[in-house]
Scaffold this active site. Structure first.
Site, PDB file in Angstrom:
ATOM      1  CB  SER A   1      -7.631  -2.937   5.074  1.00  0.00           C
ATOM      2  OG  SER A   1      -7.072  -2.888   6.363  1.00  0.00           O
TER       3      SER A   1
ATOM      4  CG  ASP B   1      -0.037   0.386  15.273  1.00  0.00           C
ATOM      5  OD1 ASP B   1       0.983  -0.325  15.149  1.00  0.00           O
ATOM      6  OD2 ASP B   1      -0.927   0.442  14.410  1.00  0.00           O
TER       7      ASP B   1
ATOM      8  CB  CYS C   1      -0.931  -0.007   1.205  1.00  0.00           C
ATOM      9  SG  CYS C   1      -2.012  -1.452   1.273  1.00  0.00           S
TER      10      CYS C   1
ATOM     11  CB  CYS D   1      -0.430   8.812  25.152  1.00  0.00           C
ATOM     12  SG  CYS D   1      -0.269   9.689  23.584  1.00  0.00           S
TER      13      CYS D   1
ATOM     14  CB  CYS E   1     -11.034  25.779  21.384  1.00  0.00           C
ATOM     15  SG  CYS E   1     -12.055  25.175  20.006  1.00  0.00           S
TER      16      CYS E   1
ATOM     17  CB  CYS F   1      -6.545  23.236  23.289  1.00  0.00           C
ATOM     18  SG  CYS F   1      -5.756  22.545  21.824  1.00  0.00           S
TER      19      CYS F   1
END
Length: 373
Positions: free
Chosen positions: A122, A277, A19, A261, A320, A317
Site C-alpha cells: 500500500s 471483503d 489510515c 458477485c 448503454c 445499463c
C-alpha cells in the site's frame, strides 16, 4: 472440485496504521464484535486441510487485514508446513498478501521470495500525498518506512505491486504520482476508488472521491498509460489491463468488473466466512470453516441471496453502449439497495465520460494485442 481461493484476515481488523479513509475500520465498527483477535493455529490448519481436500486444481491463499503481518512470521511458516502436510493431491498453491509494509524486514522479504508470495504494498504516491492519510496512531506519516520495505523487496526479488487508494487528493495529483511511480520503476499498479462508510451517502469527507474527480483521474491516468504502452513501455495497471482484456473477449479477473458477485470466501480470524471483503458484516455471515464445509457455505441461503442481489441490471445499463465494458460495476458502488435491487452505479456518469474519451483506444489496444497472440 473447482479451484478455491480464500481471503484470510489472520489479525482481523487490527492494524498498526490509522489510515483516515480505511473502509475496513468502518465495517468492523458496525459489527457486534469489531475485532476477532488473531487466528489460532488450529483454525489455520483447518483452513489449509479443508481447502486442499476440496480442490482438484489450484488453491490460492490471500492474506489481508487489518494488517496481516501483525500475526507474526511464524504463522506464515506454519502455513507452509501445513501445505506440505495436506497437499496430498499435489495441486498448485498460490500465495498473496496485502500489507502496509510497516514491519517488513530482511526476514519477511526473504520468506516472501522463497515461498513465491505475490505482495501488494500500500502506497499512495510521494511523501506529502501518502502521509496525508496513511498515518501511524500517533499521527506521524508512514512513507519513509514503506520505502524501506521497497528496498527490502528489491533486494530479495520479491514479486510485488503497488496498491493506491484513489482519494480526492490522489485524483488531483495523479500526474505527479504516475511520475513518482515511473521514477521508482514500479511497473505493476492497482488504483482502487476510496470508499465512504457503507451506511453513509458517498461524498461526505475531505478524502471522498466524487464522480467528477474520478473521471478526471481515469482520463488523465489513461492518457499517461496509453502513451507509454504505444511506445513499448508497458506498465501494468490492473483496471486498464482488465478493460483491454474484456475488449479482447476475456472475462475480467477483478471481481468488481464482472457485473455479478460470487462467494469470495473471506475468512475472519475466528474462522467466520463472508462473501466479500466489502461485506464482512453480521448480516452476511455465512458460517464458520472450523465446523462447516466449503460446499455448505457456497450453497447456503445467505450466499445465494447475496449473489442474486447483484444480478439485477438497471434498464439504463441495458441501453448503454458502454455496458460491454462496464457491466454495471461493483455491487458496493450500487448501494444502497431499494426494494431489494441495487441502484445505478455511483460512478455511472464517470464511466460514461471515461469510455467516451478512451473507449476507441481501449479497443485499438485489444486488436493490437490480439494480433500478437
Amino acid at each position: 472440485m473447482p479451484p478455491i481461493s480464500l481471503l484470510i484476515k489472520p489479525a482481523s481488523s487490527n492494524c498498526n496504521l490509522w489510515c483516515k479513509y480505511c473502509f475496513y475500520h468502518s465495517i468492523a465498527k458496525s459489527r457486534q464484535i469489531d475485532s476477532y483477535g488473531t487466528m489460532d493455529i488450529k483454525t489455520l490448519e483447518a483452513l489449509v486441510r479443508k481447502a486442499l481436500a476440496y480442490t482438484d486444481y489450484t488453491c490460492t491463499f490471500v492474506f489481508q487485514g487489518g494488517e496481516p503481518t501483525l500475526i507474526g512470521l511464524g504463522f506464515f511458516q506454519k502455513l507452509i508446513a501445513f501445505e506440505e502436510k495436506y497437499n496430498i493431491k499435489k495441486v498448485k498453491i498460490n500465495h498473496a498478501i496485502q500489507t502496509n509494509g510497516m514491519i517488513i524486514d530482511n526476514e519477511w522479504a526473504k520468506f516472501f521470495a522463497e515461498n513465491k508470495f505475490l505482495v501488494g504494498l500500500s502506497l499512495d504516491g510521494p511523501k506529502d500525498i501518502h502521509d496525508s492519510y496513511r498515518v501511524r496512531p500517533d499521527g506521524k506519516g508512514s512513507f519513509l518506512r514503506i520505502m524501506e520495505t521497497v528496498n527490502y523487496f528489491n533486494e530479495y526479488d520479491v514479486e510485488y505491486n503497488i496498491l493506491s487508494v484513489v482519494t480526492a487528493q490522489v485524483a488531483r495529483h495523479i500526474n505527479r504520482i504516475y511520475n513518482f511511480y515511473k521514477k521508482h520503476d514500479f511497473r505493476h499498479l492497482q488504483f482502487i476508488p476510496c470508499l465512504d462508510p457503507l451506511s453513509e451517502q458517498p461524498g461526505g469527507y475531505e478524502y471522498s472521491l466524487t464522480p467528477e474527480r474520478y473521471a478526471y483521474f481515469l482520463k488523465t491516468l489513461f492518457d499517461r498509460w496509453y502513451f507509454d504502452v504505444v511506445k513499448g513501455n508497458l506498465i501494468n495497471i490492473r483496471y486498464f489491463d482488465n478493460l483491454v482484456g474484456i475488449a479482447m473477449g476475456f472475462k475480467p479477473e477483478a471481481c468488481g468488473m464482472s457485473g455479478v458477485c460470487s462467494c469470495q470466501f473471506v475468512v475472519e480470524a475466528n474462522g467466520g466466512v463472508y462473501p466479500c471483503d466489502f461485506y464482512v458484516i453480521d448480516q452476511w455471515y455465512l458460517g464458520n470453516l472450523r465446523c462447516s464445509s466449503f460446499e455448505k457455505i457456497r450453497n447456503s441461503k445467505v450466499t445465494k441471496t447475496f449473489i442474486e442481489g447483484s444480478k439485477y441490471i438497471d434498464p439504463k445499463c441495458k441501453e448503454c453502449k458502454w455496458f460491454i465494458l462496464c457491466w454495471g460495476g461493483c455491487r458496493r458502488d450500487r448501494e444502497p439497495f431499494e426494494q431489494n435491487k441495487p441502484l445505478l452505479n455511483h460512478y455511472c456518469l464517470t464511466y460514461m465520460e471515461f469510455f467516451e474519451y478512451a473507449g476507441d483506444r481501449i479497443f485499438e489496444l485489444a486488436r493490437a494485442f490480439s494480433q500478437r497472440r
